[in-house]
Design an enzyme around this catalytic site. Sequence first.
Site, PDB file in Angstrom:
ATOM      1  N   ASP A   1       0.812  -1.216   0.000  1.00 36.64           N
ATOM      2  CA  ASP A   1       0.000   0.000   0.000  1.00 36.64           C
ATOM      3  C   ASP A   1       0.845   1.266   0.000  1.00 36.64           C
ATOM      4  OD1 ASP A   1      -2.496   1.396   0.090  1.00 36.64           O
ATOM      5  OD2 ASP A   1      -2.290   1.674   2.249  1.00 36.64           O
TER       6      ASP A   1
ATOM      7  N   SER B   1      -7.416   5.290   0.214  1.00 37.37           N
ATOM      8  CA  SER B   1      -7.729   3.995  -0.380  1.00 37.37           C
ATOM      9  C   SER B   1      -9.178   3.620  -0.086  1.00 37.37           C
ATOM     10  CB  SER B   1      -6.808   2.913   0.197  1.00 37.37           C
ATOM     11  OG  SER B   1      -5.458   3.265   0.052  1.00 37.37           O
TER      12      SER B   1
ATOM     13  N   GLN C   1      -5.798  -1.802  -6.372  1.00 31.51           N
ATOM     14  CA  GLN C   1      -6.414  -0.888  -5.412  1.00 31.51           C
ATOM     15  C   GLN C   1      -7.162   0.213  -6.143  1.00 31.51           C
ATOM     16  OE1 GLN C   1      -4.383   2.436  -2.805  1.00 31.51           O
ATOM     17  NE2 GLN C   1      -4.214   0.510  -1.691  1.00 31.51           N
TER      18      GLN C   1
END
Length: 335
Positions: free
Chosen positions: A250, A271, A321
């Site tokens: 991430d 996110s 993502q």
Amino acid sequence: MAEAAGKSSLHRVKNGNENVPILLQTTSYTPPDLSSTPDLRSVLVTSVLNLEKLDTDLYRGKHHWVPRSQRLFGGQIIGQALVAAAKSVGENVFAHSLHCYFVRAGDPKVPVLYQVERTRDGRSFFVRSVKAIQHGQPILICQASFHMQQPSPLEHHFNMPTVPSPDTLLTVEELIQQYLSDPDLADSTKQGLNKILADEVPIEIKPVNPPDFYQKVAMEPKKLFWVRARGHIGEGNMKLHCCVAAYVSDFSFLGTALLPYPNYRAQFLASLDHAMWFHSTFRADEWMLYECESPWAGGSRGLVQGRLWRQDGVLAASCAQEGVIRVKDLTESKL
């Protein structure tokens, strides 16, 4: 990134089960010399991803790395959720995928509770649902699936992009120090770079195609960087290496979608969801290549995809993502 992979040239795996190097990222403090301190444990193991057991399938995370946004780092919540899920399965099964939704911003001032539900135990697949909870409400919902390793004659993957070895590249800190030595560098840029240096990220990064801090240049929505955990993790605990890789996946991921837009600055970046698939064994304390690209952006959202490659060219993991991206136009007149 995807040019090299997207041409569909396939690599047949001859030994997909051997342990090989992986990569992570750097920030503000000097990384330890692991050759002289082999027992120095990674802070990702001793603190950032360490959970306290409160009851059966109930854990608490108290140690947070807080980015400049002052919200909890999503990668840490994903990594801790996977740690909690992994504690509920046997030693002979390993994570092969996870799917997460971020439903609320995390509060860095309070611990996070992780509640594990044993959704299904099959013969070879085991599914766990994890809720990360603060103030009585979920901040993340995660589904993780674990698989008993099984041999198969079907093994292939794309070829890793051809890039310089990490030994020949500079860390993020070293690049920033070079930029700061330029006497013509704007004060606003110096302030931004010094803020980056002030962060203490528990991963090391060596960019392959670093951004140009001097000029506002539009770039393709693609980036490549070598990355590894700071400190020593060691061999043998694949569950732990997967949790560290989930943390790493991430980091600086959604920002890939901003590379084509030098005249816009992100005002809000968050996110929405995150998915990850683990393909081969790897070590998160050894260099891996993170290949990131953004195939689409629109409607104040952006989609990013990534691949983590071992240094020997084996595909270790894949990621995807979507996130919220709200921007400010830097070309607007202030009059």
